[in-house]
Scaffold this motif. Sequence first.
Motif, mmCIF file in Angstrom:
data_model
loop_
_atom_site.group_PDB
_atom_site.id
_atom_site.type_symbol
_atom_site.label_atom_id
_atom_site.label_comp_id
_atom_site.label_asym_id
_atom_site.label_seq_id
_atom_site.Cartn_x
_atom_site.Cartn_y
_atom_site.Cartn_z
ATOM 1 N N THR A 1 -9.470 -3.551 -14.941
ATOM 2 C CA THR A 1 -10.196 -2.341 -14.575
ATOM 3 C C THR A 1 -9.217 -1.185 -14.560
ATOM 4 O O THR A 1 -9.547 -0.061 -14.915
ATOM 5 C CB THR A 1 -10.797 -2.487 -13.158
ATOM 6 N N THR A 2 -7.990 -1.484 -14.121
ATOM 7 C CA THR A 2 -6.936 -0.481 -14.045
ATOM 8 C C THR A 2 -5.587 -1.150 -14.274
ATOM 9 O O THR A 2 -5.436 -2.342 -14.016
ATOM 10 C CB THR A 2 -6.966 0.252 -12.681
ATOM 11 N N SER B 1 -6.547 3.937 -7.471
ATOM 12 C CA SER B 1 -7.184 3.828 -8.794
ATOM 13 C C SER B 1 -8.502 3.066 -8.719
ATOM 14 O O SER B 1 -9.399 3.305 -9.510
ATOM 15 C CB SER B 1 -6.240 3.175 -9.794
ATOM 16 N N LEU B 2 -8.623 2.167 -7.752
ATOM 17 C CA LEU B 2 -9.869 1.408 -7.589
ATOM 18 C C LEU B 2 -10.828 2.097 -6.625
ATOM 19 O O LEU B 2 -11.935 1.625 -6.406
ATOM 20 C CB LEU B 2 -9.574 -0.007 -7.075
ATOM 21 N N GLU B 3 -10.362 3.193 -6.030
ATOM 22 C CA GLU B 3 -11.165 3.942 -5.061
ATOM 23 C C GLU B 3 -11.614 3.029 -3.923
ATOM 24 O O GLU B 3 -12.778 3.014 -3.541
ATOM 25 C CB GLU B 3 -12.319 4.646 -5.750
ATOM 26 N N LEU B 4 -10.660 2.268 -3.373
ATOM 27 C CA LEU B 4 -10.956 1.331 -2.295
ATOM 28 C C LEU B 4 -10.421 1.809 -0.953
ATOM 29 O O LEU B 4 -10.303 1.040 -0.024
ATOM 30 C CB LEU B 4 -10.308 -0.021 -2.602
ATOM 31 N N ARG C 1 -15.460 -7.551 -12.726
ATOM 32 C CA ARG C 1 -14.739 -7.578 -11.445
ATOM 33 C C ARG C 1 -13.678 -6.481 -11.423
ATOM 34 O O ARG C 1 -13.256 -6.005 -12.464
ATOM 35 C CB ARG C 1 -14.061 -8.935 -11.241
ATOM 36 N N ARG C 2 -13.229 -6.132 -10.203
ATOM 37 C CA ARG C 2 -12.109 -5.194 -10.062
ATOM 38 C C ARG C 2 -10.825 -5.966 -10.327
ATOM 39 O O ARG C 2 -10.407 -6.779 -9.503
ATOM 40 C CB ARG C 2 -12.056 -4.632 -8.653
ATOM 41 N N VAL D 1 -10.664 -7.761 -5.049
ATOM 42 C CA VAL D 1 -9.706 -7.337 -6.064
ATOM 43 C C VAL D 1 -9.021 -8.578 -6.620
ATOM 44 O O VAL D 1 -8.670 -9.486 -5.860
ATOM 45 C CB VAL D 1 -8.613 -6.404 -5.472
ATOM 46 N N VAL E 1 -6.783 -5.643 -11.375
ATOM 47 C CA VAL E 1 -5.616 -4.780 -11.506
ATOM 48 C C VAL E 1 -4.551 -5.538 -12.288
ATOM 49 O O VAL E 1 -4.139 -6.628 -11.890
ATOM 50 C CB VAL E 1 -5.052 -4.377 -10.124
#
Length: 171
Positions: free
Chosen positions: A145-146, A165-168, A96-97, A6, A99
Amino acid sequence: MSGPLVVLVGPMGVGKSTVGQLLAAHLGVPYRDTDDDIVAAQGRTIADIFVEEGEAAFRAIEKAAVETALAGHEGVLALGGGSILDAGTRALLAGRRVVYLSMDVEEAVKRTGLNTARPLLAVNPRKQWRELMESRRALYESVATTVVATDNRTPEEVARVALDSLELKDV
């Protein structure tokens, strides 16, 4: 794609370091901050680099630090507030993820006091913060990404929203 799990972006004082450390602890991965990397490598504060060499020199140092961290860090990475000004950095964030931690000016005042330790906010900090955000908001959004609003949320709440929100959750 190797690199950070992240990446956190957002304005100064938004809580990237605090939230990043919480995310890293939750995910069981290391935390890294490119501002810390710069201070360690340069042996002086970011404010001192701005004063002694100017913003352009700092941005070159920052770009190199971000490239190194994106290539070699596999945990949670926080980038300095202005790092997204560089088109090359924005390109490296693609796929990439990322935030984007956002906040409004009143929240910025509460959190940072908009003090003079922030080199870009030395004169008329409220006005300068608004202008910085007006010029940077679209860039933050373009790499994100979010987006997670931090206003009236604790760092723990912000970290939870980012994870969700990242489903992590299960990483």
